[in-house]
Design a protein around this motif. Structure first.
Motif, PDB file in Angstrom:
ATOM      1  N   GLN A 190       1.300  -1.460  -0.164  1.00  0.00           N
ATOM      2  CA  GLN A 190      -0.215   0.285  -0.372  1.00  0.00           C
ATOM      3  C   GLN A 190       0.762   1.505  -0.359  1.00  0.00           C
ATOM      4  OE1 GLN A 190      -2.861  -1.303   3.533  1.00  0.00           O
ATOM      5  NE2 GLN A 190      -3.968  -0.784   2.316  1.00  0.00           N
ATOM      6  N   ALA A 191       0.601   2.263  -1.197  1.00  0.00           N
ATOM      7  CA  ALA A 191       1.530   3.501  -0.815  1.00  0.00           C
ATOM      8  C   ALA A 191       0.479   4.744  -1.603  1.00  0.00           C
ATOM      9  CB  ALA A 191       2.615   3.749  -1.763  1.00  0.00           C
ATOM     10  N   THR A 204      -3.855   0.126  -3.775  1.00  0.00           N
ATOM     11  CA  THR A 204      -3.485  -1.199  -3.013  1.00  0.00           C
ATOM     12  C   THR A 204      -2.872  -2.687  -4.369  1.00  0.00           C
ATOM     13  OG1 THR A 204      -4.798  -1.419  -1.123  1.00  0.00           O
ATOM     14  CG2 THR A 204      -3.879  -3.411  -1.789  1.00  0.00           C
ATOM     15  N   ASP A 229       6.911   5.788   0.816  1.00  0.00           N
ATOM     16  CA  ASP A 229       6.736   5.259   2.141  1.00  0.00           C
ATOM     17  C   ASP A 229       5.762   4.109   1.105  1.00  0.00           C
ATOM     18  OD1 ASP A 229       8.556   6.196   2.944  1.00  0.00           O
ATOM     19  OD2 ASP A 229       7.163   7.413   3.926  1.00  0.00           O
ATOM     20  N   ILE A 230       5.961   2.561   1.339  1.00  0.00           N
ATOM     21  CA  ILE A 230       5.354   1.852   0.843  1.00  0.00           C
ATOM     22  C   ILE A 230       5.335   1.170   2.324  1.00  0.00           C
ATOM     23  CG2 ILE A 230       4.789  -0.483  -0.632  1.00  0.00           C
ATOM     24  CD1 ILE A 230       6.787   1.326  -3.069  1.00  0.00           C
ATOM     25  N   THR A 231       4.484   0.924   2.736  1.00  0.00           N
ATOM     26  CA  THR A 231       3.687  -0.116   3.927  1.00  0.00           C
ATOM     27  C   THR A 231       3.965  -1.756   2.953  1.00  0.00           C
ATOM     28  OG1 THR A 231       2.949   1.600   4.760  1.00  0.00           O
ATOM     29  CG2 THR A 231       2.201  -0.919   5.762  1.00  0.00           C
ATOM     30  N   THR A 233       2.374  -5.520   4.160  1.00  0.00           N
ATOM     31  CA  THR A 233       1.655  -6.059   4.800  1.00  0.00           C
ATOM     32  C   THR A 233       1.651  -7.612   4.887  1.00  0.00           C
ATOM     33  OG1 THR A 233       0.562  -4.751   5.570  1.00  0.00           O
ATOM     34  CG2 THR A 233      -0.204  -6.512   6.383  1.00  0.00           C
ATOM     35  N   LYS A 243       3.983  -6.336   9.667  1.00  0.00           N
ATOM     36  CA  LYS A 243       4.132  -4.951   9.354  1.00  0.00           C
ATOM     37  C   LYS A 243       5.817  -4.025   9.167  1.00  0.00           C
ATOM     38  CE  LYS A 243      -0.042  -3.574   8.412  1.00  0.00           C
ATOM     39  NZ  LYS A 243      -0.807  -2.275   9.419  1.00  0.00           N
ATOM     40  N   VAL A 244       5.978  -3.537   7.520  1.00  0.00           N
ATOM     41  CA  VAL A 244       7.149  -2.715   7.611  1.00  0.00           C
ATOM     42  C   VAL A 244       7.125  -1.478   6.718  1.00  0.00           C
ATOM     43  CG1 VAL A 244       7.915  -4.413   5.685  1.00  0.00           C
ATOM     44  CG2 VAL A 244       9.893  -2.536   6.699  1.00  0.00           C
ATOM     45  N   VAL A 245       7.958  -0.821   6.798  1.00  0.00           N
ATOM     46  CA  VAL A 245       7.722   0.839   5.853  1.00  0.00           C
ATOM     47  C   VAL A 245       9.064   1.345   4.986  1.00  0.00           C
ATOM     48  CG1 VAL A 245       7.524   2.642   5.215  1.00  0.00           C
ATOM     49  CG2 VAL A 245       6.407   1.922   6.638  1.00  0.00           C
ATOM     50  N   ARG A 247      11.403   2.789   1.873  1.00  0.00           N
ATOM     51  CA  ARG A 247      11.128   3.927   1.099  1.00  0.00           C
ATOM     52  C   ARG A 247      11.732   3.596  -0.691  1.00  0.00           C
ATOM     53  NH1 ARG A 247      12.384   9.154   1.704  1.00  0.00           N
ATOM     54  NH2 ARG A 247      10.471   9.190   3.609  1.00  0.00           N
TER      55      ARG A 247
END
Length: 289
Positions: A190-191, A204, A229-231, A233, A243-245, A247
């Motif tokens: 997600q971003a 998404t 920033d791309i999350t 999941t 989860k991690v973010v 760049r």
């Protein structure tokens, strides 16, 4: 007084005959007739697509074209499209042939041609996780520059070859020590502008797993050309969420690879992202890129 005139006339006629029969030091060049069928050649990057070339190993993202691939070629003059046609790769014949149901293209003076793949491209898909890779492939838009047509051939090769218009994101997962990785039930990316490039809307994508024997997933994402920033999941088979973010620069025609490791039930990036041109040819090292 009449004889010299006769001699002069004879010399003029002789010279005219020699020119008309090509008896000169200059080679004769026959112009291409308007409407003469165009011969199309095409490649991705700098790859040679001859009948002797093996089918690409990494076929899901088309580092190379493979047999049966179809491209659309459109011819224009002064930015006005005049005609278009489909062409299909026949590796046995070593040629791109007019697709059944298409009329083919004929030579038109002072025109340019441009080709695209896939012919049914309509944007980046949200769900790219289909097992056969078809949704990933349909998201992977390839385009050529405008190529001037000066004869009966149009060559989408070399500097005029197909290039990746979007971005590739690959995630590789590692366990911690001797602890094996859990089975994943779903991965979600997600971003902002992940699929369409919008500045504010969070979008998404469900990525594709090219090899079920490897903990690696990949997705086609939009070339926003800005740090985003791309999350990520990850949901495992027990419905535990990690989860991690990340760049990501999201630069056009670029492949980004991130290695993520499970440490104490937390998902963390390992080292820097691997960034390279998507059309790099030394690529396939197993079940994933």
């Amino acid at each position: 007084m009449k004889k010299p005139k006769q001699n002069i006339l004879y010399l003029i006629l002789a010279a005219s005959f020699l020119l008309s029969t090509g008896c000169t030091d200059e080679p004769s060049v026959l112009p291409v007739a308007e409407g003469a069928p165009l011969t199309v050649t095409a490649e991705i990057g700098t790859t040679d697509y001859s009948s002797t070339r093996a089918v690409a190993l990494n076929s899901y993202d088309r580092s190379d074209f493979i047999a049966g691939d179809r491209i659309n070629v459109a011819c224009s003059r002064n930015d006005v499209q005049l005609a278009s046609s489909g062409y299909t790769l026949n590796t046995a014949a070593g040629a791109w042939e007019v697709t059944t149901g298409s009329s083919g293209l004929g030579f038109l003076p002072a025109t340019t041609c441009r080709a695209s793949f896939p012919v049914a491209y309509d944007g980046i898909r949200t769900d790219q996780s289909t097992a056969d890779g078809s949704a990933f492939l349909r998201s992977n838009y390839l385009l050529t520059p405008e190529v001037s047509v000066s004869g009966a051939e149009v060559n989408f090769t070399g500097d005029d070859a197909f290039g990746h218009e979007n971005v590739k994101l690959t995630l590789k997962f590692q366990g911690s020590g001797s602890v094996s990785l859990p089975a994943f039930s779903r991965i979600i990316l997600q971003a902002s502008g992940l699929r369409t490039g919008g500045a504010t809307t969070v979008e998404t994508i469900y990525p594709f797993r090219p090899d079920t024997g490897q903990h690696s997933w990949c997705a086609v994402i939009y070339p926003r050309n800005t740090d985003t920033d791309i999350t990520v999941t990850v949901i495992d088979e027990y419905s535990v969420t990690y989860k991690v973010v990340l760049r990501c620069g999201m630069q056009k025609s670029t492949s980004y690879t991130y290695t993520l490791k499970f440490r104490n039930d937390i998902l963390v990036p390992v080292g820097d992202a691997e960034i390279k041109r998507w059309d790099l040819k030394v690529r396939h090292t197993g079940g994933f890129d």
